[in-house]
Motif scaffolding. Structure first.
Motif, PDB file in Angstrom:
ATOM      1  N   MET A   1       0.347  -1.021  -0.097  1.00 19.70           N
ATOM      2  CA  MET A   1       0.547   0.326  -0.060  1.00 19.70           C
ATOM      3  C   MET A   1       0.741   1.318  -0.232  1.00 19.70           C
ATOM      4  O   MET A   1       1.261   1.273   0.593  1.00 19.70           O
ATOM      5  CB  MET A   1      -0.947  -0.210   1.465  1.00 19.70           C
ATOM      6  CG  MET A   1      -1.768   1.222   0.954  1.00 19.70           C
ATOM      7  SD  MET A   1      -2.715   0.983   2.418  1.00 19.70           S
ATOM      8  CE  MET A   1      -4.123   2.262   2.147  1.00 19.70           C
ATOM      9  N   SER A   2       0.567   2.264  -0.581  1.00 20.11           N
ATOM     10  CA  SER A   2       1.333   3.372  -0.954  1.00 20.11           C
ATOM     11  C   SER A   2       0.764   4.475   0.394  1.00 20.11           C
ATOM     12  O   SER A   2      -0.304   3.779   1.157  1.00 20.11           O
ATOM     13  CB  SER A   2       1.217   4.256  -1.955  1.00 20.11           C
ATOM     14  OG  SER A   2       1.139   3.546  -3.313  1.00 20.11           O
ATOM     15  N   LYS A   3       2.173   5.091   0.455  1.00 21.21           N
ATOM     16  CA  LYS A   3       2.137   6.181   1.838  1.00 21.21           C
ATOM     17  C   LYS A   3       1.487   7.037   1.771  1.00 21.21           C
ATOM     18  O   LYS A   3       0.864   7.176   1.183  1.00 21.21           O
ATOM     19  CB  LYS A   3       3.562   6.895   2.023  1.00 21.21           C
ATOM     20  CG  LYS A   3       4.780   5.438   2.865  1.00 21.21           C
ATOM     21  CD  LYS A   3       6.219   6.205   2.450  1.00 21.21           C
ATOM     22  CE  LYS A   3       6.921   5.434   3.300  1.00 21.21           C
ATOM     23  NZ  LYS A   3       8.421   5.998   3.520  1.00 21.21           N
ATOM     24  N   SER A   4       0.577   7.283   2.904  1.00 15.48           N
ATOM     25  CA  SER A   4       0.061   8.526   3.173  1.00 15.48           C
ATOM     26  C   SER A   4       1.015   9.957   3.022  1.00 15.48           C
ATOM     27  O   SER A   4       2.001   9.679   3.030  1.00 15.48           O
ATOM     28  CB  SER A   4      -1.008   9.021   4.023  1.00 15.48           C
ATOM     29  OG  SER A   4      -0.198   8.524   5.082  1.00 15.48           O
ATOM     30  N   PRO A   5      -0.181  11.013   2.509  1.00 15.13           N
ATOM     31  CA  PRO A   5       1.129  12.813   2.955  1.00 15.13           C
ATOM     32  C   PRO A   5       1.786  12.629   4.160  1.00 15.13           C
ATOM     33  O   PRO A   5       2.559  13.343   4.698  1.00 15.13           O
ATOM     34  CB  PRO A   5       0.181  13.434   2.620  1.00 15.13           C
ATOM     35  CG  PRO A   5      -0.604  12.667   1.804  1.00 15.13           C
ATOM     36  CD  PRO A   5      -0.970  11.354   2.254  1.00 15.13           C
ATOM     37  N   ALA A   6       0.811  12.191   5.171  1.00 16.12           N
ATOM     38  CA  ALA A   6       1.090  12.285   6.621  1.00 16.12           C
ATOM     39  C   ALA A   6       2.232  11.281   6.535  1.00 16.12           C
ATOM     40  O   ALA A   6       3.313  11.974   8.080  1.00 16.12           O
ATOM     41  CB  ALA A   6       0.166  11.602   7.483  1.00 16.12           C
ATOM     42  N   ASP A   7       2.473  10.420   5.986  1.00 17.67           N
ATOM     43  CA  ASP A   7       3.367   9.288   6.665  1.00 17.67           C
ATOM     44  C   ASP A   7       4.689   9.723   5.698  1.00 17.67           C
ATOM     45  O   ASP A   7       6.287   9.753   6.160  1.00 17.67           O
ATOM     46  CB  ASP A   7       2.834   7.684   5.398  1.00 17.67           C
ATOM     47  CG  ASP A   7       2.632   7.356   6.709  1.00 17.67           C
ATOM     48  OD1 ASP A   7       2.232   7.643   7.774  1.00 17.67           O
ATOM     49  OD2 ASP A   7       1.289   6.399   6.288  1.00 17.67           O
ATOM     50  N   ILE A   8       4.529  10.496   4.248  1.00 16.26           N
ATOM     51  CA  ILE A   8       5.513  11.115   3.564  1.00 16.26           C
ATOM     52  C   ILE A   8       6.438  11.915   4.180  1.00 16.26           C
ATOM     53  O   ILE A   8       7.738  11.929   4.202  1.00 16.26           O
ATOM     54  CB  ILE A   8       5.068  11.292   2.659  1.00 16.26           C
ATOM     55  CG1 ILE A   8       4.792   9.683   1.900  1.00 16.26           C
ATOM     56  CG2 ILE A   8       6.509  11.808   1.666  1.00 16.26           C
ATOM     57  CD1 ILE A   8       4.419  10.085   0.576  1.00 16.26           C
ATOM     58  N   VAL A   9       5.622  12.819   5.459  1.00 13.40           N
ATOM     59  CA  VAL A   9       5.960  14.330   6.379  1.00 13.40           C
ATOM     60  C   VAL A   9       6.612  13.461   7.026  1.00 13.40           C
ATOM     61  O   VAL A   9       7.732  13.797   7.367  1.00 13.40           O
ATOM     62  CB  VAL A   9       5.078  15.037   6.246  1.00 13.40           C
ATOM     63  CG1 VAL A   9       5.200  15.874   6.918  1.00 13.40           C
ATOM     64  CG2 VAL A   9       4.389  15.155   5.223  1.00 13.40           C
TER      65      VAL A   9
END
Length: 81
Positions: free
Chosen positions: A1-9
């Motif tokens: 599953m792709s990372k969410s913007p929060a996880d990326i940040v």
């Protein structure tokens, strides 16, 4: 599953913190790796920028060759410049 913007940040903030620098640049391939994606669309890029600004007061700027991440502060005056 792709990372969410929060996880990326969260990961970008940790990378910047560990670098000990006020600013960090990533090549596009490195940024794609952090995002765990093969393609980035504008809504995700906007989400990363907004999340970074709201959660950690980070500025995320997308250039032609790199992605620049820095703290939203006057770091030049903090270093005595």
């Amino acid at each position: 599953m792709s990372k969410s913007p929060a996880d990326i940040v969260d990961e970008l903030n940790e990378m910047l913190r560990k670098s000990g620098q006020a600013i960090m640049t990533l090549t596009w391939p490195d940024f794609y790796h952090v995002c765990e994606r093969e393609r980035l669309k504008q809504p995700l890029m906007d989400g990363v920028r907004e999340e970074a600004s709201g959660k950690y007061q980070l500025v995320v700027a997308y250039g032609h060759n790199t992605v620049v991440i820095c703290h939203d502060c006057n770091f030049a005056s903090a270093s005595g410049v």
